[in-house]
Scaffold this motif. Structure first.
Motif, PDB file in Angstrom:
ATOM      1  N   UNK A  16      42.467  49.249  38.436  1.00 27.49           N
ATOM      2  CA  UNK A  16      41.329  49.168  39.357  1.00 27.49           C
ATOM      3  C   UNK A  16      40.371  48.062  38.931  1.00 27.49           C
ATOM      4  N   UNK A  17      40.108  47.948  37.640  1.00 31.30           N
ATOM      5  CA  UNK A  17      39.186  46.915  37.163  1.00 31.30           C
ATOM      6  C   UNK A  17      39.707  45.520  37.508  1.00 31.30           C
ATOM      7  N   UNK A  18      40.995  45.302  37.306  1.00 21.50           N
ATOM      8  CA  UNK A  18      41.572  43.993  37.597  1.00 21.50           C
ATOM      9  C   UNK A  18      41.592  43.727  39.099  1.00 21.50           C
ATOM     10  N   UNK A  19      42.002  44.727  39.884  1.00 20.89           N
ATOM     11  CA  UNK A  19      42.034  44.556  41.336  1.00 20.89           C
ATOM     12  C   UNK A  19      40.623  44.353  41.889  1.00 20.89           C
ATOM     13  N   UNK A  20      39.651  45.071  41.347  1.00 21.76           N
ATOM     14  CA  UNK A  20      38.267  44.910  41.785  1.00 21.76           C
ATOM     15  C   UNK A  20      37.798  43.476  41.576  1.00 21.76           C
ATOM     16  N   UNK A  21      38.087  42.924  40.415  1.00 23.02           N
ATOM     17  CA  UNK A  21      37.703  41.535  40.142  1.00 23.02           C
ATOM     18  C   UNK A  21      38.366  40.585  41.134  1.00 23.02           C
ATOM     19  N   UNK A  22      39.655  40.804  41.405  1.00 24.19           N
ATOM     20  CA  UNK A  22      40.370  39.937  42.350  1.00 24.19           C
ATOM     21  C   UNK A  22      39.757  39.999  43.743  1.00 24.19           C
ATOM     22  N   UNK A  23      39.421  41.193  44.184  1.00 28.48           N
ATOM     23  CA  UNK A  23      38.876  41.352  45.537  1.00 28.48           C
ATOM     24  C   UNK A  23      37.480  40.746  45.620  1.00 28.48           C
ATOM     25  N   UNK A  24      36.673  40.951  44.588  1.00 30.05           N
ATOM     26  CA  UNK A  24      35.314  40.399  44.598  1.00 30.05           C
ATOM     27  C   UNK A  24      35.326  38.870  44.682  1.00 30.05           C
ATOM     28  N   UNK A  25      36.348  38.254  44.147  1.00 28.54           N
ATOM     29  CA  UNK A  25      36.446  36.794  44.143  1.00 28.54           C
ATOM     30  C   UNK A  25      37.168  36.254  45.371  1.00 28.54           C
ATOM     31  N   UNK A  26      37.680  37.135  46.218  1.00 26.93           N
ATOM     32  CA  UNK A  26      38.469  36.689  47.373  1.00 26.93           C
ATOM     33  C   UNK A  26      37.572  36.028  48.411  1.00 26.93           C
ATOM     34  N   UNK A  27      37.884  34.811  48.836  1.00 26.37           N
ATOM     35  CA  UNK A  27      37.067  34.156  49.863  1.00 26.37           C
ATOM     36  C   UNK A  27      37.235  34.827  51.217  1.00 26.37           C
ATOM     37  N   UNK A  28      36.225  34.677  52.054  1.00 24.40           N
ATOM     38  CA  UNK A  28      36.343  35.149  53.434  1.00 24.40           C
ATOM     39  C   UNK A  28      37.414  34.338  54.144  1.00 24.40           C
ATOM     40  N   UNK A  29      38.198  35.009  54.971  1.00 24.94           N
ATOM     41  CA  UNK A  29      39.271  34.343  55.703  1.00 24.94           C
ATOM     42  C   UNK A  29      39.123  34.617  57.192  1.00 24.94           C
ATOM     43  N   UNK A  30      39.699  33.739  57.997  1.00 27.43           N
ATOM     44  CA  UNK A  30      39.578  33.855  59.446  1.00 27.43           C
ATOM     45  C   UNK A  30      40.589  34.851  59.987  1.00 27.43           C
ATOM     46  N   UNK A  31      40.117  35.789  60.788  1.00 25.02           N
ATOM     47  CA  UNK A  31      41.003  36.725  61.462  1.00 25.02           C
ATOM     48  C   UNK A  31      41.431  36.144  62.807  1.00 25.02           C
TER      49      UNK A  31
END
Length: 523
Positions: free
Chosen positions: A320-335
């Motif tokens: 969870x800690x690693x996935x949380x870091x990855x998600x927090x750093x994920x840029x916004x993307x176009x839907x």
């Protein structure tokens, strides 16, 4: 190739008479020319009538002729070149590499079905020879083959503007079966759809087939789709989209005087189980792989990993800690559209407001973009999930996933039993360590999903003979079928038996000389 904004009905370009609409660039909200006038009921009837006029000749085309036709479509799509990719980028916000890969998949599945047609196994030809001397009663000569149902209505999907759209798997498998198609283009990418429609039409002409083998209708809203499904000339439906849309088509088809099958792929959260041995061996690597799977294409994939299920442990905390870091750093993307983006944000908000859910991470936002996706990761206990599985198990179409902490293996099993029907279920396991728990879960997951994976992630669907892209409701409307892979052809076929029919009147697949040289079951 110019985009006309017209309805492609047989060989004709016809101006629509329904509501007007335009594609919108989801990255900046700007309208894209040209404008369309949607098709109306009269144009639906014109397209379906042409399809029925084509059916008699097209369903009896020789195997080689039909295979060449599918290959001609594939080549015509390639011949569109960069124009197709650039238009699709404008209308969907998807990046060039993704769309070029999707074009390759579209072409390859057309060529795959050409191979299927040539093989002839899909005809399932069976012959039980006459036994006139059998006692106490003789047996007649009995022969069986599969024939196409009739014209098929195909609905283009929003998230795959090529591979699940005008020339996608539904169209390829229906044409392979010998069924003319009338495609309803997705209103979010009408220009992309028209370019592909023009390519198919050119292949129809090149192969000297009846013009009614293919038509393309475009229009906004649900009225056009319902009119198409309700037309008595349509004999089956292929759909990829939302649960709400799929159910509406199912109900319309069931209420016809003569009901027809709807093969709808709709809703799935694709549970991923992290078994204890796998988590202990590679928690960080699993978190990285999960993040890539979740974030790709802004999470707009029907096989996106929307549920992560694991035993509560320090190893899960590390994941969870690693996935949380990855998600927090994920840029916004176009839907794909502003409507899809709005539905995504509403789904995330509902989830995070649920009393059993705790937020873990949100990705970066972009309030200046009209259709951005901000990734989401949340967590709940198994007991919290089990208290409200309908709400917490609902699909959120986009880059959002819910981690479920289980206290023991019994909660693993209880979660599995509470799940709705799924396209996929994934087990991350360490051989020799997690075998007993995996063996306990697999019999349950067989009843819940169409595809069970080990040590992978469900995004990415191979187009091949063994693939099943289907599952129990609400993943699909009919768990006996698939929308990907060669088995998809069976959706549009039905068996006919010929008893004591003279050889000269039998279809080629059943004649004594076996002129098509296909494999047959004979006794």
């Amino acid at each position: 190739m110019p985009i006309t904004g017209m309805q492609l009905i047989g060989r004709q370009n016809i101006a629509g008479a329904g509501p007007s609409f335009q594609a919108v660039n989801p990255a900046n909200g700007q309208a894209i020319s040209p404008a369309w006038q949607g098709a109306d009921a009269r144009q639906v009837a014109q397209a379906v009538d042409l399809a029925n006029a084509a059916f008699a000749s097209y369903r009896e085309t020789a195997l080689e002729q039909r295979a060449v036709f599918l290959e001609a479509i594939a080549q015509a799509i390639l011949d569109l070149g960069d124009e197709l990719i650039e238009r699709a980028m404008l209308e969907t916000g998807l990046p060039r590499p993704r769309l070029e890969g999707e074009r390759g998949r579209t072409v390859n599945q057309l060529r795959l079905f050409a191979r299927v047609v040539r093989d002839g196994d899909w005809l399932d030809a069976r012959i039980d020879h006459a036994l006139p001397e059998r006692k106490p009663a003789p047996r007649s000569d009995l022969r069986m083959r599969q024939i196409p149902l009739g014209p098929v209505a195909i609905f283009g999907s929003s998230n795959f503007p090529l591979a699940f759209s005008v020339a996608g798997g539904d169209t390829a498998s229906a044409l392979a079966a010998g069924a003319p198609v009338v495609v309803k283009a997705h209103p979010a990418h009408p220009g992309t759809s028209e370019l592909v429609g023009q390519a198919i039409r050119s292949a129809v002409q090149q192969c000297q087939l009846h013009e009614g083998v293919f038509s393309l209708l475009a229009g906004p809203g649900i009225d056009l789709g319902l009119a198409l499904v309700r037309h008595p000339g349509i004999q089956a439906v292929g759909f990829t989209g939302s649960r709400q849309g799929g159910i509406a088509l199912m109900q319309a088809a069931a209420q016809r005087p003569v009901p027809i099958p709807v093969y709808a792929e709709m809703s799935s959260t694709n549970p991923v189980y992290l078994l204890p041995g796998a988590l202990a061996a590679r928690a960080d690597a699993l978190a990285d792989q999960f993040s890539v799977s979740l974030l790709g294409s802004a999470g707009q994939l029907c096989t996106n990993p929307g549920l992560i299920i694991a035993l509560d442990s320090p190893e899960l905390d590390r994941f969870i800690a690693r996935a949380t870091q990855n998600i927090q750093e994920a840029p916004a993307t176009t839907m794909l559209t502003t409507g899809i983006a709005q539905a995504y944000r509403q789904g995330v908000q509902r989830q995070l407001e649920h009393p059993a859910v705790q937020a873990l991470a949100r990705g970066l936002s972009d309030d200046d973009a009209p259709a951005y996706c901000q990734a989401n990761l949340a967590v709940a206990s198994a007991q919290g999930f089990l208290a409200d599985p309908d709400a917490l198990g609902a699909e959120i179409f986009g880059a959002s996933s819910l981690v479920i902490r289980c206290a023991d293996a019994d909660e693993f099993q209880a979660i599995s039993l509470a799940l709705e029907g799924q396209l996929t279920a994934t087990l991350h396991l360490e051989p020799g360590v997690d075998d007993a728990l995996a063996a306990r879960l697999i019999p349950i997951l067989e009843l819940k999903a169409g595809r069970i994976l080990a040590n992978g992630f469900p995004t990415g669907v191979e187009v091949c003979d063994a693939m099943v892209h289907g599952g129990p409701f609400p993943a699909t409307s009919d768990s006996r079928t698939t929308s990907v892979g060669t088995l998809a052809i069976r959706r549009f076929l039905r068996p006919v038996c010929y008893q004591d029919i003279p050889d000269t009147l039998l279809p080629a697949a059943l004649q004594a000389a076996n002129p098509w040289h296909i494999t047959r079951t004979e006794r």
